[in-house]
Write a protein that holds these residues in place. Sequence first.
Motif, mmCIF file in Angstrom:
data_model
loop_
_atom_site.group_PDB
_atom_site.id
_atom_site.type_symbol
_atom_site.label_atom_id
_atom_site.label_comp_id
_atom_site.label_asym_id
_atom_site.label_seq_id
_atom_site.Cartn_x
_atom_site.Cartn_y
_atom_site.Cartn_z
ATOM 1 N N PRO A 117 49.700 36.599 28.255
ATOM 2 C CA PRO A 117 49.149 37.891 28.709
ATOM 3 C C PRO A 117 48.634 37.590 30.234
ATOM 4 O O PRO A 117 48.005 36.605 30.735
ATOM 5 N N ILE A 118 48.780 38.657 31.201
ATOM 6 C CA ILE A 118 48.294 38.482 32.521
ATOM 7 C C ILE A 118 47.100 39.936 32.503
ATOM 8 O O ILE A 118 47.447 40.977 31.640
ATOM 9 N N ASN A 119 46.079 39.634 33.336
ATOM 10 C CA ASN A 119 45.090 40.470 33.344
ATOM 11 C C ASN A 119 44.410 40.323 34.576
ATOM 12 O O ASN A 119 44.150 39.422 35.201
ATOM 13 N N GLY A 120 43.914 41.765 35.251
ATOM 14 C CA GLY A 120 43.119 41.575 36.343
ATOM 15 C C GLY A 120 43.426 42.751 37.251
ATOM 16 O O GLY A 120 44.004 43.875 36.729
ATOM 17 N N GLY A 121 42.850 42.701 38.548
ATOM 18 C CA GLY A 121 43.437 43.780 39.301
ATOM 19 C C GLY A 121 42.447 45.169 39.403
ATOM 20 O O GLY A 121 42.715 46.251 39.795
ATOM 21 N N VAL A 122 41.367 44.963 38.511
ATOM 22 C CA VAL A 122 40.398 46.205 38.341
ATOM 23 C C VAL A 122 39.624 46.325 39.471
ATOM 24 O O VAL A 122 38.894 45.444 39.885
ATOM 25 N N PRO A 123 39.835 47.433 40.269
ATOM 26 C CA PRO A 123 38.884 47.693 41.285
ATOM 27 C C PRO A 123 37.482 47.824 41.131
ATOM 28 O O PRO A 123 37.119 48.064 40.100
#
Length: 427
Positions: free
Chosen positions: A149-155
């Motif tokens: 799983p990849i996760n991130g990019g939350v402004p």
Amino acid sequence: MFRPRVLLLAEAANPEWVSVPLVGWSLVRALAGVADVHVVTQVRNRDAFLRAGLVEGVDFTAIDSEALARPLWKLGSFLSGGRGGWTIQQAVATISYPYFEHLVWKHFGADIRAGRYDLVHRVTPLSPVQQSPIAAKCRAAGVPFVLGPINGGVPWPKGFEAEMKREREWLSKVRGLYRALPGRRATLRADAILAGSRQTLRDIPAQHHARVIYLPENAIDPARFNAVAVHGGPGPMRACFIGRLVPLKGVDMLVTAAAPLLRQGRLVLEIIGDGDMMEALRAQATEFGDAVRFHGWKPHTEVQDIAARCQLLAFPSIREFGGGVVLEAMALGLAPIVVDYAGPAELVTDATGWKVPITGRDGVIAGLSDRLAWCVDHPEQVAAKGHAARARVQELFTWERKAAQILQIYNWVLTPGLPKPDPFGQD
């Protein structure tokens, strides 16, 4: 039962650490129960693997990329002022991680081309910023490549610019530039992409969505989280916070929101963790005496013991990608109160807890205050949500269940014609 032969790339995987390394370790160990796996990790994890009983050369291989990884990690720490700023560390890792995969290919390329593995799966890094040069090489060799799983990019949410500045997350303003990095297109041509959050899924171009599967990265080990919260006991209701005491976690907002209940003796806050806000938080809580208890860092078993004496998890973090601590508390039977933003909000349903709208500091404080007061007045409903939270984790969020979900994805990748797995559906 068919057990695929899988080369697992887990640059960050360590049973003795927390956060991403612990996720990496937990997932690769769970996958070893459903597949014939060989783990490739970074040399910094070698001793911990050996202490855990794994055999080097049989169960795992440690790749020494320290010549580039160590100085870049030090640079990231310097730029973030020693805070370990996530965005800055990921930025410098865009240089060091491809070097790790370069060394992996030198070591395993011949075996991959010879068909000694049914597929290659990159478990960590979790960040979608990190590209995988090995993806195109696997494709050329005819070996499927699984990403995530990849996760991130939350402004950063609006209304919390001061917290962003204090966290030294200035680079997050230009984070979107990673989409122009060399190798991104080849990486996204993976045979399956596991998106750890809805935000990450939305960030992946639509042409790749046929190969994207929503699968949160966090899970729990029932053997480690085996206590059960006590609901309906004597005394005031108890809520705990577990995590770093830093601006983005919002503990100062929690103390402010809970103040009326603390003064009235109707609520006790158990704060587990440490960080550079500890002194300020202690000063803020002085007037409440024993109604606010600071425990500092504790070993896992002690964290569980303290949390299991509570009925609520109060976790007002304003920018959380995954929210593993929310699952851990739910596994104990605590009902969570979270901010309705990013990872924790995806883990909590109406049946298992509450989400406070993220409408700036004042709005979050008001929402937390109202919800805490309601919970204190309705302990039976808190208990019901706590029981539902525990059941949800046992059904969907154990590492054993996570491995079974990923095995379905492996079978889909390796077997033409199978329907695409959808472990969480429209959940």
